[in-house]
Each structure stands twice: as C-alpha cells, then as structure tokens.
Design an enzyme around this catalytic site. Structure first.
Site, PDB file in Angstrom:
ATOM      1  N   ASN A 154     -35.501  -4.335  -9.309  1.00 58.69           N
ATOM      2  CA  ASN A 154     -34.310  -4.427  -8.313  1.00 58.69           C
ATOM      3  C   ASN A 154     -34.610  -3.554  -7.287  1.00 58.69           C
ATOM      4  O   ASN A 154     -35.065  -2.436  -7.082  1.00 58.69           O
ATOM      5  CB  ASN A 154     -32.814  -3.795  -9.225  1.00 58.69           C
ATOM      6  CG  ASN A 154     -33.102  -2.497  -9.687  1.00 58.69           C
ATOM      7  OD1 ASN A 154     -33.736  -2.327 -10.728  1.00 58.69           O
ATOM      8  ND2 ASN A 154     -32.555  -1.545  -9.113  1.00 58.69           N
ATOM      9  N   ASP A 197     -28.082  -4.599 -10.496  1.00 63.06           N
ATOM     10  CA  ASP A 197     -29.079  -3.824 -11.428  1.00 63.06           C
ATOM     11  C   ASP A 197     -29.810  -4.958 -12.341  1.00 63.06           C
ATOM     12  O   ASP A 197     -30.447  -4.601 -13.214  1.00 63.06           O
ATOM     13  CB  ASP A 197     -28.820  -2.469 -12.269  1.00 63.06           C
ATOM     14  CG  ASP A 197     -30.039  -1.921 -12.760  1.00 63.06           C
ATOM     15  OD1 ASP A 197     -31.078  -1.963 -12.216  1.00 63.06           O
ATOM     16  OD2 ASP A 197     -29.874  -1.199 -13.980  1.00 63.06           O
ATOM     17  N   ARG A 229     -46.150   1.558 -23.392  1.00 58.02           N
ATOM     18  CA  ARG A 229     -46.027   0.385 -24.048  1.00 58.02           C
ATOM     19  C   ARG A 229     -47.443  -0.003 -24.494  1.00 58.02           C
ATOM     20  O   ARG A 229     -47.555  -1.170 -25.041  1.00 58.02           O
ATOM     21  CB  ARG A 229     -45.412  -0.621 -23.043  1.00 58.02           C
ATOM     22  CG  ARG A 229     -44.249  -0.302 -23.009  1.00 58.02           C
ATOM     23  CD  ARG A 229     -43.113  -1.270 -22.249  1.00 58.02           C
ATOM     24  NE  ARG A 229     -41.856  -0.659 -22.001  1.00 58.02           N
ATOM     25  CZ  ARG A 229     -41.577  -0.057 -20.938  1.00 58.02           C
ATOM     26  NH1 ARG A 229     -42.433  -0.253 -20.038  1.00 58.02           N
ATOM     27  NH2 ARG A 229     -40.479   0.542 -20.534  1.00 58.02           N
ATOM     28  N   TRP A 235     -42.853  -2.200 -13.870  1.00 60.92           N
ATOM     29  CA  TRP A 235     -42.993  -1.591 -14.958  1.00 60.92           C
ATOM     30  C   TRP A 235     -43.209  -2.382 -16.238  1.00 60.92           C
ATOM     31  O   TRP A 235     -43.214  -1.779 -17.207  1.00 60.92           O
ATOM     32  CB  TRP A 235     -42.095  -0.740 -15.157  1.00 60.92           C
ATOM     33  CG  TRP A 235     -40.625  -0.979 -14.990  1.00 60.92           C
ATOM     34  CD1 TRP A 235     -39.737  -0.879 -14.005  1.00 60.92           C
ATOM     35  CD2 TRP A 235     -39.727  -1.012 -16.191  1.00 60.92           C
ATOM     36  NE1 TRP A 235     -38.679  -1.301 -14.286  1.00 60.92           N
ATOM     37  CE2 TRP A 235     -38.500  -1.585 -15.633  1.00 60.92           C
ATOM     38  CE3 TRP A 235     -39.706  -1.194 -17.503  1.00 60.92           C
ATOM     39  CZ2 TRP A 235     -37.397  -1.680 -16.568  1.00 60.92           C
ATOM     40  CZ3 TRP A 235     -38.927  -1.650 -18.377  1.00 60.92           C
ATOM     41  CH2 TRP A 235     -37.620  -1.897 -17.797  1.00 60.92           C
ATOM     42  N   GLU A 243     -34.925   3.878  -9.339  1.00 62.67           N
ATOM     43  CA  GLU A 243     -33.909   4.776  -9.422  1.00 62.67           C
ATOM     44  C   GLU A 243     -34.234   5.907  -8.659  1.00 62.67           C
ATOM     45  O   GLU A 243     -33.138   6.691  -8.341  1.00 62.67           O
ATOM     46  CB  GLU A 243     -33.549   4.764 -10.898  1.00 62.67           C
ATOM     47  CG  GLU A 243     -32.578   3.699 -11.570  1.00 62.67           C
ATOM     48  CD  GLU A 243     -33.573   2.521 -11.627  1.00 62.67           C
ATOM     49  OE1 GLU A 243     -34.635   2.421 -12.108  1.00 62.67           O
ATOM     50  OE2 GLU A 243     -32.811   1.425 -11.363  1.00 62.67           O
ATOM     51  N   ARG A 260     -33.055 -10.382 -16.471  1.00 62.16           N
ATOM     52  CA  ARG A 260     -31.957  -9.476 -16.724  1.00 62.16           C
ATOM     53  C   ARG A 260     -30.313 -10.227 -16.447  1.00 62.16           C
ATOM     54  O   ARG A 260     -29.434  -9.523 -17.029  1.00 62.16           O
ATOM     55  CB  ARG A 260     -32.055  -8.125 -15.854  1.00 62.16           C
ATOM     56  CG  ARG A 260     -31.465  -7.001 -16.706  1.00 62.16           C
ATOM     57  CD  ARG A 260     -32.274  -5.671 -16.660  1.00 62.16           C
ATOM     58  NE  ARG A 260     -31.508  -4.636 -16.394  1.00 62.16           N
ATOM     59  CZ  ARG A 260     -32.290  -3.317 -16.080  1.00 62.16           C
ATOM     60  NH1 ARG A 260     -33.615  -3.384 -16.279  1.00 62.16           N
ATOM     61  NH2 ARG A 260     -31.597  -2.349 -15.915  1.00 62.16           N
TER      62      ARG A 260
END
Lengths: 179, 609
Positions: free
Chosen positions: B306, B349, B176, B288, B238, B372
């Site tokens: 999460n 999530d 990014r 992130w 994840e 989110r």
C-alpha cells in the site's frame, strides 16, 4: 550491568556524583530501575524507547514527551490502564471482584462488558512509582529525541542510535554457526 | 556496504566429508573459529553417521522443481507458486491416521525493538531429506530428516541487531524462509542482509546489506532464486520507505538491478502522484512477500504494498502507482513489463503484496492474486489484462464490487484525485472513525494460497473481518524510522476465518470451510487434500473437494506459518512451523480475545502416518 549504569548516567561528571554522593546514588538507582521497568514492562512496544509514541499500526500511543500528566496521574494510568484504548493496566489488583474498586469505580464484573487491556507483566506499587519517576525525569518535557537520549537508553554500541549520527555507516554483524 | 568473507573451502574436500551429530541438542558443540579451515571432526563421537550429502541446487533443477516430487526446493514449491505437491501417500482415505513423527524446538522467541517476542512464519525447504528452516531473527537451521527422526546438523545465527531492526519492523519479528543456490543456502535477516551459507558446514560464505533499517527498511520474506540471482523484497511502508525489488548476483555478490515501486517525478507512473508530496514524502509500495517466476516469458511477478500514509489518501492524490498492484518485471533487467492495480488511491491499507499464482486454464495463461481488499483476481499474465474478480470474504463493504470490464472498483472515478468508493465505509479526513470490511489485515494477508491443478481449484486462507479505522491526517513529511500511517485501526468486532475454494475455470467460490479464528497460516494442496492451521493451535487436513475436515492435531501453540510436505526414505511427511509471530497478537488480538492465552513458542512439527 556496570556498563549500562555508566551509560544511563551519561557523563563523567555525573559519574563522579554517582560515586560520591549517596543521595544522587539513590536517585540514579531509582532512575535506572525505572528505565529497566520501562523496558521490561514493554512500554517500548507502543510509546517507543523515546516515549514519543505516535502513529502506529495499532493506533497512536500518546507522547510521554509531550504529556501534561503529573506523577500521580501517570501512576494511576499505569496502574489502571485507560479503558477503551490500548493502554493496559499493570497492577494485578486494579479490578477486584469485590465492591472495593481501585480504578475508576470499576470491578472485574464491569470488565466483562467493557474493554480494559491487561498488561503482559504486572508491576508492584514501588515499580509503578519508579517507572513514573523515570518518565517524569527522563522523558516528559523533552524535545525531539537525540543521540544522547538514545545512547542513554540503548548504550554506546547500539545500532539503534546510528540514525542520530552523521554518516552512520554500520559494520555488518558477524554470524556464528553452531554444529 | 558489501563485505565479502573469504572462505577457503575446496570443493574436492566435500565429497569425503562426513557429519557426525550428537543425539541431543545438549551435546551440540560450538564451532570455534568461524571462518577457519574445514576440519571435519567438529562434533562429538558419532551416534549416527550421515553419509548422504546435499546436492547442488542448479537452475535447471529449480525450473523443474515440480518433477522432484519428494522435495520442496523453492519457497512456493515451484516457480508458479501453486504450493501443490503430487505426493499422495497421505490421502483422504488415510489422513485420519496422521500422527506426530517428531518435533524440534527452535530459537528466536526473544523480543527486540517494539516487539515482545519473535515468531515463526517460514516455509521449510527440503532437498533430498535435508530440511532448512528459519526463525524470526533469521537464524537458519539445517535438519537431517532421514530415518524417521529430525537431527539438527547446524544452526547459523546471523546475530541480527534486535533493537535496530525490531524498532522498525511494522508487523512482527518474522522470517519466511530460505532459498537454495548451488551449494549455498540463501537467507535474509530482519536487519536487511542477504546471507549465503555453505549447505554442508553452515559457515557463512558472504553477506551483503540489501536493505537499510536506518531508513525504516526491513526484510521478512524468503529470497526467490532465479538463475544466478536472489530476488529480495522489502518491508517498511508504514515508515514511509520507497519500496523496491532488488536482484543480487549470487556469484559476484553485486547488485544486478533494483526496481523501485514508486516512480520518481518524470518516470512513467509519476503522473498518478498528482499532489505536491513526492514519492519521498509519501512512500509505500513494500514488497515483503516472495513472488513467482514465469520462465517462458522470463518474467518475475511480484506484489506491491500500500501507499503511505496508510489511511490518509487525501495526502497523496492520484492513483498512486505502483502501490496495491501486481507487477511483472523482466528477470534480467528488472524493467517493468506491465502492472495491474487493485485499489487505486487506497484509503484502507489494502496492500497487494500477495503472491501471484501462475496457472494455465482453458488455454489462458493466468496470474491469480488474492488481494487484501477481499477479492480474488485473475489477469492474463502475458499482458496484465483483467479477466475476472470474485469476493472470497463473506462481507465486503468498501465497494459494491469490481467492474467486470475494467477490473476497477465500481465506484472508481478516473476524474477524481481522491477516491471515496463507498462513502459509508471509506476513511476520509472529514470523519474521524470509519468501519471497513474486510478489515485492514484483509481479506487475505501474506499467508499463501495453494492451487490444485487436477481440480482447477484455488484455496485462499481468509481473514473474515471488519475493523475500525481512526483517521489522523498527516500534515508533515515522514521522518525515517517513524510510523507514518495517517491513523490507525482498532478492533471492536470479532474476527473469524475460512479456507475458501474458488473454481478457476468459472471464477466462482465453490466452497468455504469456516474457522473460529482468522487463517494466519496459509495452505498446502495435495491431490485430494488441503492442509492448513489455526492461530489457536490446530493443524488440519480438509477434503480437497468437500472441504470437510478429515484430521486435526492441536500443537499447543499458535500456527502462523504454512504447511508443506516432502518425502524421505520413501515415506511422506507434513511439516509446519508453530509459534505465533506477526502483528496479530500485538495489534489485532482484541478481535480474537481467546487467543491472548496463546503463548509465544518456536517449534517445528513433522507428521507422518
């Protein structure tokens, strides 16, 4: 390319076989082709390089290491995909518009109302057979992936296999600048 | 794990340097010895001599970034992450005349690991007419934007290991953007390095391994430069990693501090992990997205992702701090000052990696976060006290709402070890399939919000969504580099998007500009405009008050990166990277089937009147 070939074969003994036996040569060529298709068709994207699939952000891909499918069923799954799942169909002609369906009795009209994912690359029948051969001989029935499996897939130098080595310390890559 | 590279580069030689750049990319010449001496005559004969030199990016300049109207020298424009530019040459009255000024093809589209291609998610950084952008594999490009053209001055390719990192990048081959520090460009790579590159020459001065893909850690965010430090966040929840935020001293290349987002047994917060599974068997708490910085209190605010496994919350009884939280840490020590958790014991999530936007309204010092989980939150940024929350999505099913006193979901029960919230819309082990709204991408994902301090309006890039979660309970501890999610999402529902405006003085939604596809780009605010983009290709400008679309241009690629604006030679430009990356086209495309036609790409677009 030769380096890759040796890696796939994986041992000096096999290399001798590769060099001196015409039959083995053909078989190894087919496996190498199958592995290349496995990479090119992005089977890796869901089943991973080791074929064990597993949980994923997009849901689980089935384990090809634990699969009980035989070669004809694997070929059919690759050709036709699995409707309603993320497994795409890899043959351009799987769902024709006429009434001579190739897969599950379905035609392109049926696909308007049900979901069958389409692959990013289409494979020819021989390629589908080669990738099925590769799955049967190099993935199906294998236990947990190990260093030899990883090296056979990525080659000796890949960092991707470091996790299977003890004390896997990595050298940092050397960046390069262009002006 | 560190390797310094000695680089004989005398500062005195810089003032006499001149760069000569070929007129086309075809004429670019590879520098030969990567770290050899500083001979200035590297390129072909001059077509355009560039006499300007990049200035030092000092701590004071970063603190005063809002005063450099022409520039964009830190990821979110200013430390407060408002992404608001005061440039107004392009305005509601003339934006209809905005046209492409120039474009530049970048690289990094190749795939690796489980990814078929890379994409662009970066925010360009501009300092006195020199632009720095990155591609998904972490190459840094320096572009001279003087004279109404874009000229590539150098490209630094970090030679990221594609298979190693791409196999454990959960959600795409992404990077990014960069930070600036003195005469250095500071960047990350997907394979976990922090790299310092000389602004003038593009030569790498040093690099340091900050994150370890062998554990499933990768880095996609831009570094935040605070004082003499680069702050790094990590991805990999994840894959069962234990999240952290790390500070590297840019002068010594030493680590100053590393604050883990999951406490160890015995540390404060560990009481919220009451099951037998430790932070090592569960993992989570990625970081992130680049955070923000409040210099007055010397506090870094950073969002935390999460817990793992994503959807199997019975695996990890308790509130699972500091997952799904906004975290305030002391900039010098990394010590946690306060936290505010949005979704305790998260079964959806619904991470909270989003940037905290620092605004002062009606005498209140506020941190805003668009979560989110579909709610925009305001907390007092001096102590993390809850102020208000409001849904910015059209449909929320997982909860009836946020308790106006506590800031917790109304159904939250402190006595319960495993939260159920709305039972109809919460994945539980006893039922395989559950539909949730918002879907697990949110709400709002990483694409950044923007805040207009003149209008006191906050603009949220929204994914208007529901999706379906299939639970697959985890029974064993996670293994490094293996997905550890406790199930997975599928996409039986169409997903759309919006830009949603919230009045920060009232906490109410005051406008919604609906779009046919989710907003995967992020927002730029100027005094009377709002810029954004669509995954179907459009870059567009909205009236900041009415959200009426005043201008659009179809780039022909998928817009997956935020717009920014700068000024050079007295003229204002809008820049945006175009090239679909991220997780959408792999995991979520069935919700937007038309986007299957969007091809990978890698282009920088720059617009002007």
């Amino acid at each position: 390319m030769m380096v890759m070939k040796f890696c796939v074969v994986g041992s000096a003994a096999a290399l001798v076989v590769f060099l001196f036996s015409g039959t083995a040569n053909a078989a190894e060529n087919s496996l190498e082709t199958g592995q290349a298709i496995y990479k090119r068709a992005n089977c890796v994207g869901c089943h991973k390089w080791h074929g064990d699939g597993g949980g994923g952000y997009g849901g689980a891909a089935l384990s090809l290491r634990k699969t009980e499918l035989e070669k004809p069923q694997i070929m059919e799954t690759v050709k036709c995909g699995r409707p309603g799942t993320g497994m795409p169909y890899f043959s351009r002609d799987s769902y024709p518009s006429d009434d001579a369906p190739q897969c599950y009795g379905l035609t392109s009209k049926d696909l308007e109302t049900m979901h069958v994912a389409q692959a990013g690359v289409f494979l020819r029948p021989g390629e589908i057979e080669a990738v099925a051969d590769y799955v049967i001989s190099s993935i199906k029935g294998k236990g947990d992936p190990n260093l030899a499996d990883c090296v056979a897939f990525f080659g000796e130098d890949s960092k991707a296999c470091g996790v299977y080595k003890s004390g896997g310390h990595h050298e940092l890559p050397t960046p390069s600048t262009t002006q | 794990m560190e390797r310094g590279i000695s680089y004989p580069y005398g500062r005195s030689s810089k003032s006499t340097r001149r760069f000569y750049v070929g007129g086309t990319a075809l004429l670019l010449i590879f520098a030969t010895a990567a770290f050899a001496d500083d001979a200035p005559s590297v390129g072909p004969k001059a077509e355009t001599p560039i006499v300007a030199k990049s200035p030092e990016t000092t701590t004071q300049r970063l603190l005063d970034a809002d005063k450099e109207q022409q520039n964009w020298i830190t990821h979110h424009k200013t430390y407060n992450a408002q992404r608001f530019s005061t440039l107004d040459q392009i305005n509601a009255g003339n934006v209809k005349g905005l046209k492409v000024a120039w474009t530049m093809q970048l690289g990094g589209v190749e795939g690796g690991g489980i990814w078929s291609h890379g994409g662009l998610e970066g925010t360009p950084i501009v300092e006195d007419g020199f632009m720095y952008v990155t591609d998904g594999w972490g190459s840094v490009y320096k572009v001279d934007t003087h004279g109404g053209l874009g000229r590539l001055l150098w490209k630094m390719d970090p030679k990221t290991d594609h298979d190693w990192a791409g196999a454990v990048a959960c959600c795409g081959v992404d990077n990014r953007g960069v930070g600036l520090y003195k005469d250095l460009v500071i960047s990350h790579t997907l394979d976990g390095r922090l790299i310092a590159t000389d602004k003038e020459t593009g030569q790498v001065k040093w690099q340091r391994q900050v994150a370890d893909p062998d554990k499933g850690e990768v880095v996609t965010g831009a570094p935040l430069i605070v004082k003499n430090m680069a702050i790094t966040g990590v991805a990999g929840a994840e894959y069962g990693i234990r999240g952290w935020i790390a500070a590297t001293d840019l002068d010594t290349q030493k680590e100053m501090w590393r604050t883990f987002t999951l406490p160890k047994k015995g540390e404060p917060g560990s009481e919220t992990w009451s099951g037998t599974n430790s932070e090592e068997t569960t993992g989570g708490g990625s970081t992130w997205v680049t955070g923000s910085y409040d210099p007055i209190s010397n506090t870094i605010l950073w969002g935390v992702g999460n817990p793992g496994p994503d959807w199997d919350n019975a695996y990890r009884p308790g509130d699972n701090l500091y997952t799904d939280s906004s975290l305030a840490v002391d900039a010098d020590t990394g010590k946690i000052k306060w936290h505010f958790q949005h979704t305790p014991n998260d079964p959806y999530d619904y991470d909270s990696v989003a940037e905290n936007v620092l605004v002062d309204v009606d005498g209140k010092k506020i941190a805003l976060e668009a979560d989110r989980n579909g709610f925009g939150y305001a907390v007092d940024r001096t102590d993390g006290r809850f102020l208000w929350a409001t849904p910015f999505v059209k449909k929320v099913t997982w909860t009836k709402g946020i308790d106006p006193e506590t800031g917790k979901p109304e159904e939250y029960d402190a006595k319960k070890q495993v939260q159920v919230y709305n039972p109809e819309a919460t994945p539980v082990r006893s039922r395989e399939i559950t539909d949730i709204c918002p879907g697990n991408m949110g709400g709002k994902n990483w694409p950044p919000t923007a805040y207009n301090p003149l209008l006191k309006t906050w603009y949220v890039p929204v994914i208007e969504s529901c999706n379906r979660i299939t639970i697959k309970p985890e029974t064993k501890a996670n293994k490094p580099r293996d997905f550890f999610t406790g199930g997975g999402p599928s996409q039986p529902f169409r997903i759309t998007g919006s830009v949603t405006a919230i009045d920060v003085t009232t906490g109410k939604v005051v406008g919604k500009h609906e779009t046919p596809y989710p907003n995967l780009a992020g927002i730029l605010a100027t005094p009377d405009l709002v810029f954004s983009g669509e995954p179907s290709g459009q870059v567009y400008a909205l009236d900041a008050k009415t959200l009426q679309r005043l201008w659009e241009f179809n780039t022909g690629g998928g817009v997956n990166a935020p717009p920014m604006t700068f000024s050079v030679d007295g003229k204002q430009y809008v820049a945006i990277l175009v090239g679909m990356g991220g997780a959408w086209d792999k995991w979520f495309i069935d919700s937007t089937p038309e986007l299957k036609k969007v091809q990978p790409g890698s282009t920088l677009y720059v617009f002007a009147l």
